[in-house]
Design a protein around this motif. Structure first.
Motif, PDB file in Angstrom:
ATOM      1  N   LEU A   1     -92.433 -10.953  32.481  1.00 46.11           N
ATOM      2  CA  LEU A   1     -91.310 -11.603  33.177  1.00 46.11           C
ATOM      3  C   LEU A   1     -89.986 -11.489  32.433  1.00 46.11           C
ATOM      4  O   LEU A   1     -89.093 -12.313  32.610  1.00 46.11           O
ATOM      5  CB  LEU A   1     -91.619 -13.084  33.450  1.00 46.11           C
ATOM      6  CG  LEU A   1     -92.821 -13.393  34.312  1.00 46.11           C
ATOM      7  CD1 LEU A   1     -92.998 -14.900  34.437  1.00 46.11           C
ATOM      8  CD2 LEU A   1     -92.697 -12.768  35.674  1.00 46.11           C
ATOM      9  N   SER A   2     -89.836 -10.461  31.601  1.00 44.38           N
ATOM     10  CA  SER A   2     -88.589 -10.330  30.856  1.00 44.38           C
ATOM     11  C   SER A   2     -87.526  -9.540  31.624  1.00 44.38           C
ATOM     12  O   SER A   2     -86.335  -9.730  31.390  1.00 44.38           O
ATOM     13  CB  SER A   2     -88.845  -9.687  29.491  1.00 44.38           C
ATOM     14  OG  SER A   2     -89.433  -8.411  29.653  1.00 44.38           O
TER      15      SER A   2
ATOM     16  N   LYS B   1     -78.240 -14.966  38.528  1.00 38.85           N
ATOM     17  CA  LYS B   1     -79.334 -15.431  37.658  1.00 38.85           C
ATOM     18  C   LYS B   1     -79.375 -16.962  37.603  1.00 38.85           C
ATOM     19  O   LYS B   1     -80.447 -17.567  37.643  1.00 38.85           O
ATOM     20  CB  LYS B   1     -79.164 -14.848  36.261  1.00 38.85           C
ATOM     21  CG  LYS B   1     -80.346 -15.050  35.370  1.00 38.85           C
ATOM     22  CD  LYS B   1     -80.179 -14.292  34.062  1.00 38.85           C
ATOM     23  CE  LYS B   1     -81.362 -14.517  33.158  1.00 38.85           C
ATOM     24  NZ  LYS B   1     -81.233 -13.760  31.904  1.00 38.85           N
ATOM     25  N   LYS B   2     -78.208 -17.596  37.557  1.00 34.53           N
ATOM     26  CA  LYS B   2     -78.142 -19.059  37.529  1.00 34.53           C
ATOM     27  C   LYS B   2     -78.689 -19.653  38.828  1.00 34.53           C
ATOM     28  O   LYS B   2     -79.494 -20.587  38.814  1.00 34.53           O
ATOM     29  CB  LYS B   2     -76.699 -19.520  37.305  1.00 34.53           C
ATOM     30  CG  LYS B   2     -76.535 -21.026  37.203  1.00 34.53           C
ATOM     31  CD  LYS B   2     -75.088 -21.408  37.062  1.00 34.53           C
ATOM     32  CE  LYS B   2     -74.463 -21.232  38.411  1.00 34.53           C
ATOM     33  NZ  LYS B   2     -73.247 -21.922  38.677  1.00 34.53           N
ATOM     34  N   GLU B   3     -78.277 -19.082  39.961  1.00 36.28           N
ATOM     35  CA  GLU B   3     -78.771 -19.556  41.256  1.00 36.28           C
ATOM     36  C   GLU B   3     -80.269 -19.303  41.400  1.00 36.28           C
ATOM     37  O   GLU B   3     -80.998 -20.134  41.936  1.00 36.28           O
ATOM     38  CB  GLU B   3     -78.013 -18.882  42.398  1.00 36.28           C
ATOM     39  CG  GLU B   3     -76.598 -19.364  42.563  1.00 36.28           C
ATOM     40  CD  GLU B   3     -76.538 -20.838  42.921  1.00 36.28           C
ATOM     41  OE1 GLU B   3     -77.275 -21.281  43.809  1.00 36.28           O
ATOM     42  OE2 GLU B   3     -75.737 -21.556  42.291  1.00 36.28           O
ATOM     43  N   LEU B   4     -80.723 -18.167  40.911  1.00 38.73           N
ATOM     44  CA  LEU B   4     -82.150 -17.841  40.955  1.00 38.73           C
ATOM     45  C   LEU B   4     -82.954 -18.839  40.129  1.00 38.73           C
ATOM     46  O   LEU B   4     -84.020 -19.290  40.552  1.00 38.73           O
ATOM     47  CB  LEU B   4     -82.364 -16.412  40.437  1.00 38.73           C
ATOM     48  CG  LEU B   4     -83.766 -15.854  40.486  1.00 38.73           C
ATOM     49  CD1 LEU B   4     -84.247 -15.726  41.926  1.00 38.73           C
ATOM     50  CD2 LEU B   4     -83.816 -14.490  39.794  1.00 38.73           C
ATOM     51  N   ALA B   5     -82.426 -19.232  38.986  1.00 36.05           N
ATOM     52  CA  ALA B   5     -83.111 -20.207  38.128  1.00 36.05           C
ATOM     53  C   ALA B   5     -83.227 -21.566  38.811  1.00 36.05           C
ATOM     54  O   ALA B   5     -84.226 -22.273  38.627  1.00 36.05           O
ATOM     55  CB  ALA B   5     -82.377 -20.344  36.798  1.00 36.05           C
ATOM     56  N   HIS B   6     -82.222 -21.934  39.614  1.00 35.15           N
ATOM     57  CA  HIS B   6     -82.272 -23.210  40.328  1.00 35.15           C
ATOM     58  C   HIS B   6     -83.300 -23.199  41.460  1.00 35.15           C
ATOM     59  O   HIS B   6     -83.907 -24.224  41.764  1.00 35.15           O
ATOM     60  CB  HIS B   6     -80.906 -23.565  40.922  1.00 35.15           C
ATOM     61  CG  HIS B   6     -79.905 -24.000  39.906  1.00 35.15           C
ATOM     62  ND1 HIS B   6     -80.008 -25.167  39.192  1.00 35.15           N
ATOM     63  CD2 HIS B   6     -78.767 -23.408  39.477  1.00 35.15           C
ATOM     64  CE1 HIS B   6     -78.992 -25.279  38.377  1.00 35.15           C
ATOM     65  NE2 HIS B   6     -78.214 -24.221  38.523  1.00 35.15           N
ATOM     66  N   ARG B   7     -83.483 -22.031  42.071  1.00 33.93           N
ATOM     67  CA  ARG B   7     -84.327 -21.949  43.265  1.00 33.93           C
ATOM     68  C   ARG B   7     -85.774 -21.534  42.986  1.00 33.93           C
ATOM     69  O   ARG B   7     -86.664 -21.911  43.733  1.00 33.93           O
ATOM     70  CB  ARG B   7     -83.721 -20.972  44.254  1.00 33.93           C
ATOM     71  CG  ARG B   7     -82.356 -21.418  44.712  1.00 33.93           C
ATOM     72  CD  ARG B   7     -81.728 -20.393  45.596  1.00 33.93           C
ATOM     73  NE  ARG B   7     -80.337 -20.754  45.847  1.00 33.93           N
ATOM     74  CZ  ARG B   7     -79.583 -20.144  46.718  1.00 33.93           C
ATOM     75  NH1 ARG B   7     -80.079 -19.163  47.439  1.00 33.93           N
ATOM     76  NH2 ARG B   7     -78.346 -20.515  46.890  1.00 33.93           N
TER      77      ARG B   7
ATOM     78  N   THR C   1     -89.551 -18.463  32.065  1.00 31.98           N
ATOM     79  CA  THR C   1     -88.475 -17.599  31.578  1.00 31.98           C
ATOM     80  C   THR C   1     -87.885 -16.852  32.768  1.00 31.98           C
ATOM     81  O   THR C   1     -88.619 -16.366  33.627  1.00 31.98           O
ATOM     82  CB  THR C   1     -88.984 -16.572  30.550  1.00 31.98           C
ATOM     83  OG1 THR C   1     -90.000 -15.782  31.162  1.00 31.98           O
ATOM     84  CG2 THR C   1     -89.520 -17.250  29.311  1.00 31.98           C
ATOM     85  N   MET C   2     -86.588 -16.782  32.805  1.00 27.50           N
ATOM     86  CA  MET C   2     -85.916 -16.075  33.893  1.00 27.50           C
ATOM     87  C   MET C   2     -85.712 -14.629  33.454  1.00 27.50           C
ATOM     88  O   MET C   2     -85.191 -14.368  32.376  1.00 27.50           O
ATOM     89  CB  MET C   2     -84.564 -16.742  34.177  1.00 27.50           C
ATOM     90  CG  MET C   2     -83.916 -16.310  35.446  1.00 27.50           C
ATOM     91  SD  MET C   2     -84.923 -16.415  36.942  1.00 27.50           S
ATOM     92  CE  MET C   2     -85.483 -18.087  36.975  1.00 27.50           C
ATOM     93  N   PRO C   3     -86.138 -13.666  34.279  1.00 24.65           N
ATOM     94  CA  PRO C   3     -86.019 -12.257  33.890  1.00 24.65           C
ATOM     95  C   PRO C   3     -84.568 -11.785  33.859  1.00 24.65           C
ATOM     96  O   PRO C   3     -83.715 -12.321  34.572  1.00 24.65           O
ATOM     97  CB  PRO C   3     -86.815 -11.520  34.964  1.00 24.65           C
ATOM     98  CG  PRO C   3     -86.873 -12.439  36.115  1.00 24.65           C
ATOM     99  CD  PRO C   3     -86.795 -13.825  35.568  1.00 24.65           C
ATOM    100  N   GLU C   4     -84.309 -10.798  33.020  1.00 19.82           N
ATOM    101  CA  GLU C   4     -83.015 -10.138  32.981  1.00 19.82           C
ATOM    102  C   GLU C   4     -82.928  -9.254  34.224  1.00 19.82           C
ATOM    103  O   GLU C   4     -83.852  -8.504  34.525  1.00 19.82           O
ATOM    104  CB  GLU C   4     -82.885  -9.288  31.717  1.00 19.82           C
ATOM    105  CG  GLU C   4     -81.537  -8.654  31.529  1.00 19.82           C
ATOM    106  CD  GLU C   4     -80.427  -9.670  31.358  1.00 19.82           C
ATOM    107  OE1 GLU C   4     -79.316  -9.399  31.855  1.00 19.82           O
ATOM    108  OE2 GLU C   4     -80.664 -10.724  30.749  1.00 19.82           O
ATOM    109  N   LEU C   5     -81.830  -9.345  34.965  1.00 24.30           N
ATOM    110  CA  LEU C   5     -81.702  -8.631  36.238  1.00 24.30           C
ATOM    111  C   LEU C   5     -81.099  -7.251  36.018  1.00 24.30           C
ATOM    112  O   LEU C   5     -80.070  -7.109  35.358  1.00 24.30           O
ATOM    113  CB  LEU C   5     -80.830  -9.435  37.199  1.00 24.30           C
ATOM    114  CG  LEU C   5     -81.241 -10.887  37.433  1.00 24.30           C
ATOM    115  CD1 LEU C   5     -80.257 -11.562  38.384  1.00 24.30           C
ATOM    116  CD2 LEU C   5     -82.647 -10.975  37.966  1.00 24.30           C
ATOM    117  N   ILE C   6     -81.748  -6.237  36.588  1.00 21.53           N
ATOM    118  CA  ILE C   6     -81.270  -4.858  36.514  1.00 21.53           C
ATOM    119  C   ILE C   6     -81.134  -4.359  37.948  1.00 21.53           C
ATOM    120  O   ILE C   6     -82.133  -4.219  38.651  1.00 21.53           O
ATOM    121  CB  ILE C   6     -82.248  -3.963  35.732  1.00 21.53           C
ATOM    122  CG1 ILE C   6     -82.456  -4.512  34.326  1.00 21.53           C
ATOM    123  CG2 ILE C   6     -81.746  -2.529  35.695  1.00 21.53           C
ATOM    124  CD1 ILE C   6     -83.610  -3.875  33.589  1.00 21.53           C
TER     125      ILE C   6
END
Length: 117
Positions: free
Chosen positions: A45-46, A76-82, A87-92
């Motif tokens: 999940l990185s 990424k912030k919105e994804l973390a809320h929802r 761990t929140m993955p780094e988005l590519i």
């Protein structure tokens, strides 16, 4: 990690990011006909590879990916809320031209079928 779980997480990330892009981003570089076609999340999940499909030419696709990369922090912030993940993955963000390739193949198949008739 369980492959089934990774696939579920990938699909949930795809749906959520697609919703964020369609409804909350106001960047003029991102056209309204932008879709998230596929997401691949690594086993740990990185990282999350996000394939972006845009109706238009290469310039439009490049601009859309550039706009998404500049909004990466917000997404990424919105994804973390929802989506609740440890761990929140780094988005590519990666441009996806599979729709255009499929249209080309369809056109070639149609030409061959018309020659045979």
């Amino acid at each position: 990690m369980n492959n089934k779980r990774i696939n579920r997480i990938s699909e949930e990330v795809r749906k959520t990011i697609s919703n964020i892009v369609q409804n909350e981003l106001k960047d003029p570089r991102i056209p309204s006909i932008t879709s998230i076609s596929h997401v691949e999340v690594t086993n740990d999940l990185s990282f999350a590879k996000i394939y972006v499909s845009v109706l238009g030419d290469d310039y439009d696709r490049d601009e859309a990916v550039e706009g998404l990369n500049s909004a990466k922090g917000f997404i990424k912030k919105e994804l973390a809320h929802r989506v609740k993940l440890r761990t929140m993955p780094e988005l590519i963000f990666i441009k996806d031209d599979s729709i255009e390739k499929a249209m080309e193949l369809d056109k070639l198949i149609e030409e061959v079928n018309n020659k045979n008739d």
